[in-house]
Design a protein around this motif. Sequence first.
Motif, PDB file in Angstrom:
ATOM      1  N   TYR A  20     -55.386  -9.593  18.315  1.00 45.06           N
ATOM      2  CA  TYR A  20     -53.710 -10.086  18.379  1.00 45.06           C
ATOM      3  C   TYR A  20     -53.364 -10.926  16.901  1.00 45.06           C
ATOM      4  O   TYR A  20     -52.102 -11.277  17.250  1.00 45.06           O
ATOM      5  CB  TYR A  20     -53.890 -10.910  19.741  1.00 45.06           C
ATOM      6  CG  TYR A  20     -54.223 -10.133  20.827  1.00 45.06           C
ATOM      7  CD1 TYR A  20     -54.052  -8.986  20.912  1.00 45.06           C
ATOM      8  CD2 TYR A  20     -54.779 -10.538  21.926  1.00 45.06           C
ATOM      9  CE1 TYR A  20     -54.521  -7.858  22.497  1.00 45.06           C
ATOM     10  CE2 TYR A  20     -55.539 -10.115  23.281  1.00 45.06           C
ATOM     11  CZ  TYR A  20     -54.904  -8.145  22.810  1.00 45.06           C
ATOM     12  OH  TYR A  20     -55.290  -7.655  24.030  1.00 45.06           O
ATOM     13  N   ALA A  21     -54.440 -11.625  16.307  1.00 46.39           N
ATOM     14  CA  ALA A  21     -53.953 -12.602  15.611  1.00 46.39           C
ATOM     15  C   ALA A  21     -53.888 -12.729  14.115  1.00 46.39           C
ATOM     16  O   ALA A  21     -53.626 -12.396  13.127  1.00 46.39           O
ATOM     17  CB  ALA A  21     -55.079 -13.914  15.450  1.00 46.39           C
TER      18      ALA A  21
ATOM     19  N   ILE B 199     -51.037 -12.437  11.103  1.00 51.99           N
ATOM     20  CA  ILE B 199     -50.291 -13.858  12.345  1.00 51.99           C
ATOM     21  C   ILE B 199     -49.262 -14.172  11.523  1.00 51.99           C
ATOM     22  O   ILE B 199     -47.896 -14.714  11.785  1.00 51.99           O
ATOM     23  CB  ILE B 199     -50.907 -15.077  13.735  1.00 51.99           C
ATOM     24  CG1 ILE B 199     -49.937 -15.327  14.184  1.00 51.99           C
ATOM     25  CG2 ILE B 199     -51.416 -15.315  12.509  1.00 51.99           C
ATOM     26  CD1 ILE B 199     -50.416 -16.325  15.472  1.00 51.99           C
TER      27      ILE B 199
ATOM     28  N   ALA C 207     -45.737 -12.244  11.567  1.00 54.13           N
ATOM     29  CA  ALA C 207     -45.414 -11.608  12.955  1.00 54.13           C
ATOM     30  C   ALA C 207     -44.451 -11.375  12.992  1.00 54.13           C
ATOM     31  O   ALA C 207     -43.278 -12.259  12.821  1.00 54.13           O
ATOM     32  CB  ALA C 207     -46.196 -12.836  13.869  1.00 54.13           C
TER      33      ALA C 207
ATOM     34  N   TRP D 135     -46.368 -18.266  12.387  1.00 60.58           N
ATOM     35  CA  TRP D 135     -47.598 -18.205  12.635  1.00 60.58           C
ATOM     36  C   TRP D 135     -47.952 -19.060  14.141  1.00 60.58           C
ATOM     37  O   TRP D 135     -48.541 -18.741  14.920  1.00 60.58           O
ATOM     38  CB  TRP D 135     -48.624 -18.367  11.835  1.00 60.58           C
ATOM     39  CG  TRP D 135     -48.631 -19.662  11.250  1.00 60.58           C
ATOM     40  CD1 TRP D 135     -48.115 -20.373   9.814  1.00 60.58           C
ATOM     41  CD2 TRP D 135     -49.181 -20.982  12.181  1.00 60.58           C
ATOM     42  NE1 TRP D 135     -48.725 -21.692   9.934  1.00 60.58           N
ATOM     43  CE2 TRP D 135     -49.465 -21.768  10.982  1.00 60.58           C
ATOM     44  CE3 TRP D 135     -49.706 -21.435  13.104  1.00 60.58           C
ATOM     45  CZ2 TRP D 135     -49.551 -23.229  11.216  1.00 60.58           C
ATOM     46  CZ3 TRP D 135     -50.573 -22.595  13.103  1.00 60.58           C
ATOM     47  CH2 TRP D 135     -50.699 -23.661  12.164  1.00 60.58           C
TER      48      TRP D 135
ATOM     49  N   ALA E  58     -46.128 -17.576  16.690  1.00 57.90           N
ATOM     50  CA  ALA E  58     -47.030 -16.432  17.748  1.00 57.90           C
ATOM     51  C   ALA E  58     -48.328 -16.853  18.095  1.00 57.90           C
ATOM     52  O   ALA E  58     -48.030 -16.391  18.801  1.00 57.90           O
ATOM     53  CB  ALA E  58     -46.992 -15.574  16.774  1.00 57.90           C
TER      54      ALA E  58
ATOM     55  N   VAL F  15     -50.771 -15.224  21.101  1.00 59.30           N
ATOM     56  CA  VAL F  15     -52.341 -14.949  21.008  1.00 59.30           C
ATOM     57  C   VAL F  15     -53.178 -15.272  22.305  1.00 59.30           C
ATOM     58  O   VAL F  15     -54.269 -14.873  22.966  1.00 59.30           O
ATOM     59  CB  VAL F  15     -52.279 -15.055  19.529  1.00 59.30           C
ATOM     60  CG1 VAL F  15     -54.233 -14.667  19.186  1.00 59.30           C
ATOM     61  CG2 VAL F  15     -52.042 -14.105  18.378  1.00 59.30           C
TER      62      VAL F  15
ATOM     63  N   ASN G 152     -48.677  -9.311  22.048  1.00 59.30           N
ATOM     64  CA  ASN G 152     -49.179 -10.535  22.036  1.00 59.30           C
ATOM     65  C   ASN G 152     -49.257 -10.631  20.803  1.00 59.30           C
ATOM     66  O   ASN G 152     -49.329 -11.952  20.473  1.00 59.30           O
ATOM     67  CB  ASN G 152     -50.713  -9.492  22.732  1.00 59.30           C
ATOM     68  CG  ASN G 152     -50.909 -10.153  23.714  1.00 59.30           C
ATOM     69  OD1 ASN G 152     -50.134 -10.024  24.585  1.00 59.30           O
ATOM     70  ND2 ASN G 152     -52.193  -9.282  24.240  1.00 59.30           N
ATOM     71  N   ARG G 153     -48.530 -10.523  19.811  1.00 57.72           N
ATOM     72  CA  ARG G 153     -48.252 -10.940  18.658  1.00 57.72           C
ATOM     73  C   ARG G 153     -46.661 -11.192  18.046  1.00 57.72           C
ATOM     74  O   ARG G 153     -45.951 -11.522  17.395  1.00 57.72           O
ATOM     75  CB  ARG G 153     -48.328 -10.233  17.167  1.00 57.72           C
ATOM     76  CG  ARG G 153     -50.597  -9.267  17.312  1.00 57.72           C
ATOM     77  CD  ARG G 153     -50.408  -7.795  16.982  1.00 57.72           C
ATOM     78  NE  ARG G 153     -49.867  -7.854  15.682  1.00 57.72           N
ATOM     79  CZ  ARG G 153     -50.370  -8.297  14.123  1.00 57.72           C
ATOM     80  NH1 ARG G 153     -51.602  -8.837  14.662  1.00 57.72           N
ATOM     81  NH2 ARG G 153     -50.052  -8.052  13.329  1.00 57.72           N
TER      82      ARG G 153
ATOM     83  N   LEU H 104     -51.333  -2.966  13.769  1.00 59.94           N
ATOM     84  CA  LEU H 104     -51.667  -3.727  13.148  1.00 59.94           C
ATOM     85  C   LEU H 104     -50.740  -3.477  11.494  1.00 59.94           C
ATOM     86  O   LEU H 104     -50.499  -4.610  10.686  1.00 59.94           O
ATOM     87  CB  LEU H 104     -53.213  -4.180  12.749  1.00 59.94           C
ATOM     88  CG  LEU H 104     -54.305  -4.585  13.635  1.00 59.94           C
ATOM     89  CD1 LEU H 104     -55.093  -4.858  13.571  1.00 59.94           C
ATOM     90  CD2 LEU H 104     -53.177  -5.267  14.462  1.00 59.94           C
TER      91      LEU H 104
END
Length: 634
Positions: A48-49, A52, A55, A110, A113, A117, A157-158, A481
């Motif tokens: 998820y991160a 980021i 994002a 980041w 977002a 996460v 989630n991103r 990703l």
Amino acid sequence: MATIPAAKPTGAHRRHRAAPRRFRRREAVLRWERPALAAVLALAAVLYAWGIGHAAIHPYYSAAIRSMATSWRAFLFGGLDPSGSITIDKLPGAFWPDAVAVWLFGPHSWAAALPQVVEGVLTVYLLHRVVRAWAGPLAALIAALVLTLTPVTVVLNRATIPDTALTLLLVAAAGALQKAVRTGRLLPLITCGIWVGLAFQTKMLQAWLVLPVFGAVYQLAAPGAPLKRAVRVLLGGMTALAVSCFWMLIAWATPTADRPYLDGTSNNNPFSLVFGYNGLSRFGSNPTAFGAVPGTAASRTTGNTGWGMLVNHTIGPQVAWFLPLAVLSLVLGLVWRARLPRTDLLRAGFVLWGGWLVVHAVVFSVSNGNHAYYTAVIAPALAALAGAGLAVFWTEYDSGGARRPVLPGAIVLTVVWALVLDWPSGFVSRSLPVAVMLALCGALGLWIRGACTSRRLVHGALACGVAATLVVPAGWAVCSLDPRYAGASTSPVAGPVGTAYADLVRHRAKVSTIGLDRPSARDRAVLDYLTAHRQGEKYLLATQAAYTAEPLLRATSQPMLVMGGFTGRTPFPTAQQFGELVATHQLRYAMLTTQRSTTPASTWVKANCSRVPPTAYGRTTNGSFTLYDCRPIG
């Protein structure tokens, strides 16, 4: 799992040894369970991160997040600009954590977002706890893995979209309901209502879809007399209603002069925003139901609907990898436990998660259209049913009898279904042989159990089978990703599907990301021009619709008057209000666009303001935007 029975101590020896043995047994479970859970949570955090800092934050929501981070008025009411002249077209609850993060860490992508996460990892952890209390540690671990590796949860989630917070709060509500059913106490049921009410603040009416299921589960399985259960369900529902309505009541009680205009409404009424614009107008044929303003193509998605929507070529690879296994688990879980007492907790759990899945699938199927990421809310239900189903099938397999073939059959079914979902695109075709080999090893190892009593072999076969079911969805999740396979910032979707991916292929374009405090050269030139010519006006600029204001609001925290809101059709400000702002020197410049419909305010601008040559702010042509100077003469 079954264990080989040991000799049972008797008498004094039993009294002295009972407690230590229970302690050792508990520690033996924790020795494998805690590291496994930690590994799953670490995997979720990495997925998820990852990246980021770049994002793909939503252009509209992220503009509001930056504004909400600089003004209490904008924060409380969800103002689109720092002055809070007009709200976003949603309730602000989902964006409060994002605004706090931007306030703490600064206007960075980041930072906006980061809360998503955290919410995603917390959802995995909470689902593990809920499923463990319901179906045991094996089911919980599988459910956590399935949810972590569901492709739509990885891309969502991103991003800065409300569905992540909605899913987290509803899983928390399911855990509270499960505790209420197990203990028969009222407080967990009230807590469940609170969680649902808070979920309402993130996605409004969608949060209420679980309420009929929750009420039915409590009435079906909780201890106590029917009337007592019904009264408690009513109290829990009233709690959910009260918490759901608290923001609407605050906005309704606040004088209109002291709060922003509510976007999406023709009457500036919070109930019209929730039940009209974001409610009835999305499911009926009346686009102005209950005081709503008509939507646009940008605000009303079409497609991804109908009874086959969960398995179509776009949504299927996002969330449906364990759909056949979940359905099989639900059916057999209910049939096998049909004759048990009413309060059977395992059966109640199947009803809970099965009802969650069915209700959402029906509502999505009959709606006017759905973004693919809407389906992220059913991922916990699919994960819980898959985990509990495999755990139950393992118990039946280990105990022997006619039900033993169900476990290897379920594994093979899930892997075959994964091949079907991936077949149209062949996106992770290299991983398909791995999935098939693991499935064969798992099925073969489980099949020869009858001739071999090695527990190590059987456990290895089970592990191979579970891994086989996860290989293909994990491939889609990991590949997302890469920004090329993460969809658009307005509609995240994993893999080579969706319009964003089609546009990249068709135009051979590079992936562009939208970020906070990263204006383009064109936007920077406009901001520099407006700032240099500002002479004390309240608003730096008035824009026609949010579409025009979004890139500027992401780049600066200066007040801007967003005419018409998100769609450009919200009747704010009126032509008279706009003229008064100009006459009182609160506003000088306005930017109109050809991409939104004409309104009385934009007509006033064209009739009373002069065009600014594009060369004055570094452009050669106007393009779809035109800047006007509305300074009064004299």
